[in-house]
Design a protein around this motif. Structure first.
Motif, PDB file in Angstrom:
ATOM      1  N   PRO A   1       0.799  -1.231   0.000  1.00 58.05           N
ATOM      2  CA  PRO A   1       0.000   0.000   0.000  1.00 58.05           C
ATOM      3  C   PRO A   1       0.833   1.284   0.000  1.00 58.05           C
ATOM      4  O   PRO A   1       0.408   2.297  -0.561  1.00 58.05           O
ATOM      5  CB  PRO A   1      -0.819  -0.109   1.299  1.00 58.05           C
ATOM      6  N   LEU A   2       2.014   1.239   0.619  1.00 58.16           N
ATOM      7  CA  LEU A   2       2.869   2.435   0.649  1.00 58.16           C
ATOM      8  C   LEU A   2       3.720   2.581  -0.611  1.00 58.16           C
ATOM      9  O   LEU A   2       4.381   3.597  -0.794  1.00 58.16           O
ATOM     10  CB  LEU A   2       3.791   2.389   1.876  1.00 58.16           C
ATOM     11  N   GLY A   3       3.729   1.562  -1.475  1.00 57.35           N
ATOM     12  CA  GLY A   3       4.550   1.616  -2.690  1.00 57.35           C
ATOM     13  C   GLY A   3       5.997   1.252  -2.467  1.00 57.35           C
ATOM     14  O   GLY A   3       6.865   1.569  -3.295  1.00 57.35           O
ATOM     15  N   MET A   4       6.275   0.529  -1.360  1.00 53.40           N
ATOM     16  CA  MET A   4       7.651   0.122  -1.043  1.00 53.40           C
ATOM     17  C   MET A   4       7.892  -1.264  -1.667  1.00 53.40           C
ATOM     18  O   MET A   4       7.961  -2.282  -0.977  1.00 53.40           O
ATOM     19  CB  MET A   4       7.852   0.101   0.468  1.00 53.40           C
ATOM     20  N   HIS A   5       8.053  -1.290  -2.977  1.00 51.84           N
ATOM     21  CA  HIS A   5       8.001  -2.547  -3.718  1.00 51.84           C
ATOM     22  C   HIS A   5       9.251  -3.412  -3.557  1.00 51.84           C
ATOM     23  O   HIS A   5       9.202  -4.620  -3.804  1.00 51.84           O
ATOM     24  CB  HIS A   5       7.740  -2.270  -5.200  1.00 51.84           C
ATOM     25  N   ALA A   6      10.379  -2.831  -3.157  1.00 50.25           N
ATOM     26  CA  ALA A   6      11.597  -3.635  -2.983  1.00 50.25           C
ATOM     27  C   ALA A   6      11.893  -3.910  -1.519  1.00 50.25           C
ATOM     28  O   ALA A   6      12.919  -4.500  -1.197  1.00 50.25           O
ATOM     29  CB  ALA A   6      12.794  -2.931  -3.627  1.00 50.25           C
ATOM     30  N   ALA A   7      10.988  -3.493  -0.621  1.00 53.52           N
ATOM     31  CA  ALA A   7      11.195  -3.725   0.810  1.00 53.52           C
ATOM     32  C   ALA A   7      10.871  -5.173   1.150  1.00 53.52           C
ATOM     33  O   ALA A   7      10.068  -5.820   0.482  1.00 53.52           O
ATOM     34  CB  ALA A   7      10.325  -2.775   1.626  1.00 53.52           C
ATOM     35  N   ALA A   8      11.503  -5.685   2.202  1.00 53.79           N
ATOM     36  CA  ALA A   8      11.286  -7.076   2.601  1.00 53.79           C
ATOM     37  C   ALA A   8      11.489  -7.225   4.102  1.00 53.79           C
ATOM     38  O   ALA A   8      12.251  -6.476   4.720  1.00 53.79           O
ATOM     39  CB  ALA A   8      12.229  -8.007   1.854  1.00 53.79           C
ATOM     40  N   ALA A   9      10.787  -8.215   4.676  1.00 56.41           N
ATOM     41  CA  ALA A   9      10.915  -8.512   6.103  1.00 56.41           C
ATOM     42  C   ALA A   9      11.337  -9.958   6.326  1.00 56.41           C
ATOM     43  O   ALA A   9      11.060 -10.532   7.373  1.00 56.41           O
ATOM     44  CB  ALA A   9       9.600  -8.213   6.818  1.00 56.41           C
ATOM     45  N   ASP A  10      12.012 -10.539   5.332  1.00 54.73           N
ATOM     46  CA  ASP A  10      12.600 -11.872   5.477  1.00 54.73           C
ATOM     47  C   ASP A  10      13.761 -11.976   4.503  1.00 54.73           C
ATOM     48  O   ASP A  10      13.830 -11.258   3.497  1.00 54.73           O
ATOM     49  CB  ASP A  10      11.568 -12.971   5.205  1.00 54.73           C
ATOM     50  N   PHE A  11      14.692 -12.871   4.798  1.00 55.33           N
ATOM     51  CA  PHE A  11      15.925 -12.945   4.022  1.00 55.33           C
ATOM     52  C   PHE A  11      15.697 -13.399   2.584  1.00 55.33           C
ATOM     53  O   PHE A  11      16.285 -12.845   1.651  1.00 55.33           O
ATOM     54  CB  PHE A  11      16.926 -13.876   4.698  1.00 55.33           C
ATOM     55  N   ASN A  12      14.852 -14.410   2.362  1.00 54.44           N
ATOM     56  CA  ASN A  12      14.656 -14.939   1.013  1.00 54.44           C
ATOM     57  C   ASN A  12      14.149 -13.866   0.061  1.00 54.44           C
ATOM     58  O   ASN A  12      14.638 -13.727  -1.066  1.00 54.44           O
ATOM     59  CB  ASN A  12      13.687 -16.124   1.038  1.00 54.44           C
ATOM     60  N   THR A  13      13.169 -13.076   0.514  1.00 58.45           N
ATOM     61  CA  THR A  13      12.648 -11.988  -0.331  1.00 58.45           C
ATOM     62  C   THR A  13      13.694 -10.901  -0.508  1.00 58.45           C
ATOM     63  O   THR A  13      13.869 -10.357  -1.604  1.00 58.45           O
ATOM     64  CB  THR A  13      11.372 -11.398   0.283  1.00 58.45           C
ATOM     65  N   ALA A  14      14.401 -10.576   0.584  1.00 58.01           N
ATOM     66  CA  ALA A  14      15.439  -9.547   0.501  1.00 58.01           C
ATOM     67  C   ALA A  14      16.516  -9.932  -0.507  1.00 58.01           C
ATOM     68  O   ALA A  14      16.945  -9.114  -1.337  1.00 58.01           O
ATOM     69  CB  ALA A  14      16.063  -9.334   1.878  1.00 58.01           C
ATOM     70  N   GLU A  15      16.959 -11.190  -0.457  1.00 57.81           N
ATOM     71  CA  GLU A  15      17.986 -11.674  -1.382  1.00 57.81           C
ATOM     72  C   GLU A  15      17.479 -11.625  -2.819  1.00 57.81           C
ATOM     73  O   GLU A  15      18.214 -11.233  -3.739  1.00 57.81           O
ATOM     74  CB  GLU A  15      18.390 -13.087  -0.996  1.00 57.81           C
ATOM     75  N   LYS A  16      16.225 -12.001  -3.018  1.00 60.30           N
ATOM     76  CA  LYS A  16      15.616 -11.961  -4.352  1.00 60.30           C
ATOM     77  C   LYS A  16      15.572 -10.529  -4.893  1.00 60.30           C
ATOM     78  O   LYS A  16      15.723 -10.286  -6.082  1.00 60.30           O
ATOM     79  CB  LYS A  16      14.203 -12.538  -4.284  1.00 60.30           C
ATOM     80  N   ASN A  17      15.404  -9.567  -3.975  1.00 61.72           N
ATOM     81  CA  ASN A  17      15.344  -8.158  -4.366  1.00 61.72           C
ATOM     82  C   ASN A  17      16.715  -7.526  -4.539  1.00 61.72           C
ATOM     83  O   ASN A  17      16.816  -6.341  -4.873  1.00 61.72           O
ATOM     84  CB  ASN A  17      14.548  -7.360  -3.341  1.00 61.72           C
ATOM     85  N   GLY A  18      17.781  -8.310  -4.286  1.00 54.41           N
ATOM     86  CA  GLY A  18      19.136  -7.801  -4.523  1.00 54.41           C
ATOM     87  C   GLY A  18      19.921  -7.455  -3.286  1.00 54.41           C
ATOM     88  O   GLY A  18      21.008  -6.863  -3.390  1.00 54.41           O
ATOM     89  N   TYR A  19      19.421  -7.834  -2.108  1.00 56.09           N
ATOM     90  CA  TYR A  19      20.157  -7.512  -0.882  1.00 56.09           C
ATOM     91  C   TYR A  19      21.469  -8.294  -0.797  1.00 56.09           C
ATOM     92  O   TYR A  19      21.505  -9.501  -1.018  1.00 56.09           O
ATOM     93  CB  TYR A  19      19.316  -7.817   0.357  1.00 56.09           C
ATOM     94  N   LEU A  20      22.548  -7.584  -0.451  1.00 58.47           N
ATOM     95  CA  LEU A  20      23.858  -8.183  -0.175  1.00 58.47           C
ATOM     96  C   LEU A  20      24.382  -7.566   1.110  1.00 58.47           C
ATOM     97  O   LEU A  20      24.182  -6.370   1.358  1.00 58.47           O
ATOM     98  CB  LEU A  20      24.834  -7.923  -1.335  1.00 58.47           C
ATOM     99  N   SER A  21      25.046  -8.355   1.929  1.00 60.00           N
ATOM    100  CA  SER A  21      25.483  -7.858   3.242  1.00 60.00           C
ATOM    101  C   SER A  21      26.550  -6.784   3.084  1.00 60.00           C
ATOM    102  O   SER A  21      27.124  -6.587   2.009  1.00 60.00           O
ATOM    103  CB  SER A  21      26.004  -9.007   4.102  1.00 60.00           C
TER     104      SER A  21
END
Length: 485
Positions: A212-232
């Motif tokens: 609803p806020l338009g935060m399309h690349a935000a994530a609250a779990d590692f699998n989704t975060a990694e899929k969205n391009g998160y790197l430590s």
């Protein structure tokens, strides 16, 4: 149109044109000052990767990225996800307010009304309300919250499993009496969200908050975060960035391990800037931003958000965030409409204040003022620990030389010195955690250089004590020289 009116019209047009070009020139100077200031800061603080965005009522005013991620060293863009640290609490708090606005829960509900299995060593823990958890007045200490934080294990239902560990924890204040900033409060709220919605926390955040806020690349779990391009990111060793070996905390999203890009965080700032809220009703957002509990001279805590100087022209709604390998700042100034987000991928507990200084410097530039000079952080504590190590190493070397030359005369003093060093070594870690007020695993995560030299100090003390005690026992008793004691 007569000649006089035409002259006045031309003069007015010329003044407007001059004002426009002067405004453009000022804006360009402001942007140049921002560029120079930020570039200097990032270079001096050796930050490997950063992403910054500033907004006003018209949208994004300034955005810039620098450097690379950790791991595979991808180029940072404004869509690169970072762990946002405790800014996650602001989003968890918003999720709770969404449930309040939907009539699913009430702020003054006891936690146990929705989490009947929640228990602690104290009976008063059953009186902790949702609001008290949101504003950190539950009675759970900062230390006990950190003891549950930054874990690397993989567990089923990690949030619930973490909250159940509080069954062995005692309150340090009666609920409602004292503000104690504690990650445990938001772990409890994460478990509550899961129980009330019958959804995993990450799923509820994605569907009911991020989308609803338009935060399309935000994530609250590692699998989704990694899929969205998160790197430590990077830990800091004496200011030098070192790729972090630490893993994502799978139970930590409610308090500090959500991931988001600057574009996502701009959407959150836009939400804070709005007066007509479609996400939740205006009454709910007023409660969210309200300064419920005082935490400093001009600082307060809302329902997951910080408020400074409320009801003044200097009012700021904000939150900071830290993980062992990232540091972030988010702010919104209601009086001027300015907002901003700073995401970086390097951290050390001794460097955390510097990003607050950066935020304040940016605000000063936006207000047409000069920021404070950028000064590289000087980490005095690791330097002192290094000096202690050198002293103990010198004592160890000196002792070995004395033994080799058989120059030890006062064996009793020698033995006492060994026992004292052994006692210091045994008490070192408990004393240190008591002194700094955080668990040892937190020290290792947020100050790895400091922890390394503490380990070295511990080993040198043990070795030195062993040499002293062993030699004093081995040496014949008739060699004791009590006159020197």
């Amino acid at each position: 149109m007569n000649v006089k009116i035409r002259k006045w019209c031309l003069l007015y047009f010329a003044i407007c044109l001059l004002a426009f070009f002067n405004g453009q020139a000022f804006a360009e100077q402001e942007l140049d000052a921002l560029d120079d200031y930020l570039h200097t800061f990032i270079e001096e603080h050796r930050i490997p990767g950063a992403s910054i965005a500033l907004t006003n009522e018209e949208g994004i005013y300034y955005t810039k990225t620098w450097g690379i991620t950790g791991e595979s060293e991808e180029e940072i863009t404004n869509e690169t996800p970072f762990t946002i640290g405790s800014i996650s609490k602001s989003l968890t708090g918003l999720a709770v307010m969404k449930l309040v606005d939907d009539g699913e829960i009430e702020l003054n509900d006891p936690i146990t009304l929705h989490l009947p299995w929640f228990t602690m060593l104290d009976d008063p823990a059953r009186q902790i309300t949702i609001k008290q958890a949101l504003i950190h007045t539950s009675g759970i200490s900062t230390y006990d919250g950190l003891a549950l934080s930054d874990q690397e294990e993989m567990t089923v239902n990690p949030i619930k499993a973490r909250v159940k560990q509080l069954a062995n924890v005692q309150l340090t204040a009666f609920p409602g009496d004292k503000h104690q900033y504690s990650n445990a409060n938001y772990l409890i709220l994460g478990a509550l969200i899961e129980e009330v919605t019958n959804q995993p926390f990450a799923e509820y955040m994605a569907e009911s908050v991020f989308a609803p806020l338009g935060m399309h690349a935000a994530a609250a779990d590692f699998n989704t975060a990694e899929k969205n391009g998160y790197l430590s990111g990077y830990q800091s060793w004496f200011g030098i960035p070192v790729k972090s070996p630490l893993k994502y905390d799978h139970g930590g999203a409610p308090y500090g391990y959500m991931t988001a890009s600057t574009i996502d965080m701009v959407e959150f700032i836009t939400f804070l800037q709005q007066t007509d809220h479609k996400f939740i009703r205006e009454e709910a957002i007023e409660l969210y931003n309200y300064p419920h509990v005082q935490t400093g001279e001009d600082r307060y805590y809302g329902l997951g958000i910080r408020v400074s100087n409320p009801d003044t022209y200097e009012e700021m709604i904000w939150h900071s965030g830290s993980t062992p390998n990232s540091r972030s700042e988010l702010f919104f100034l209601p009086d001027t409409g300015w907002g901003g987000v700073i995401l970086t991928n390097k951290n050390h507990f001794l460097e955390e204040a510097s990003l607050l200084n950066l935020r304040n410097g940016i605000i000063r530039i936006l207000n047409g003022e000069q920021p404070e000079p950028v000064n590289p952080p000087f980490q005095i504590i690791p330097v002192l620990i290094s000096a202690l190590n050198l002293i103990v190493f010198f004592v160890l070397t000196y002792s070995l030389v004395k033994i080799k030359k058989d120059e030890i005369k006062n064996i009793l003093t020698w033995r006492i010195a060994g026992i004292l060093q052994l006692l210091i070594a045994i008490a070192l870690f408990p004393m240190l955690t008591e002194l700094v007020g955080v668990p040892w695993h937190t020290v290792k995560a947020f100050a790895p250089d400091f922890a390394f030299f503490i380990y070295m100090f511990f080993l040198l003390l043990l070795l030195n004590s062993f040499i002293h005690i062993f030699y004093s026992i081995k040496k014949p008793l008739e060699t004791f020289n009590l006159r020197g004691f």
